[in-house]
Design an enzyme around this catalytic site. Sequence first.
Site: not given
Ligand code: ADE
Length: 246
Positions: A170, A90, A155, A117
């Site tokens: 696209d 994230p 793709r 974590e």
């Molecule tokens: N792993 C956990 N959350 C994620 C996200 N938002 N994007 C990519 N990998 C992740």
Amino acid sequence: MKIDVLSLFPDMFSGVFGESILKKATEKQAVQFNVVNFREYAANKHLTVDDYPYGGGAGMVLKAQPIFDAVAALTAQTESVKPRIILLCPQGDRYTQKRAEELAQEEHLIFICGHYEGYDERIREHLVTDEISIGDYVLTGGELGAMVVIDSVVRLLPDVLGNAESHMKDSFSTGMLEHPHYTRPADFRGMMVPEVLMSGNHKHIEEWRTKEALRRTLLRRPDLFEEVELTKEQEKWLVDIKKEYE
Ligand code: ADE
């Protein structure tokens, strides 16, 4: 293109790689997938891949050693090609079509998917070339993120989509959202297809499509106009469309 995935849950990928366009891409040899369970590289007798965080706190941290060794094994055979080593998390750069286009130029991608974590920071600092997030939300692991990135990259590879042009318009690849589409029948329960699309006049159809792409982008994602370069004509159309909503 060669795509390796490091995951503790390799079965998660069989459905995605074994169906539809990704399956066809494999059959056409546009891509070669290899999913590796990096637990196989754990150097301790219990095959653990995670450990407690230094300094204490909740959650486990993915150890550096199994990941470093798995990547070393994957790159040993292809020393001449420098792979992009992509960590899904994230905290990574927000994924975009532009990044998909850039990754589609590479010969070898390695995806690292964690389920804990966090990752030992040395993986980020000394091994990976890219950290990617697929959006501002937290998944249970990197697998779904890797699938999203892989799908959007494969793709774009030559000969993967039937019609060579079919990804050129696209949403996002033009910098804007795509125009609406219709197919038969022309009259579906009283809901009609716009006349111009049935006129056979290609210039008018192109113009309508561009205007509707501008309209859709204006109404749904006006932020995209900050990046896209419009022609003088498109700018004029956009002004006219904005007036309709005043
Ligand atoms: N792993 C956990 N959350 C994620 C996200 N938002 N994007 C990519 N990998 C992740």
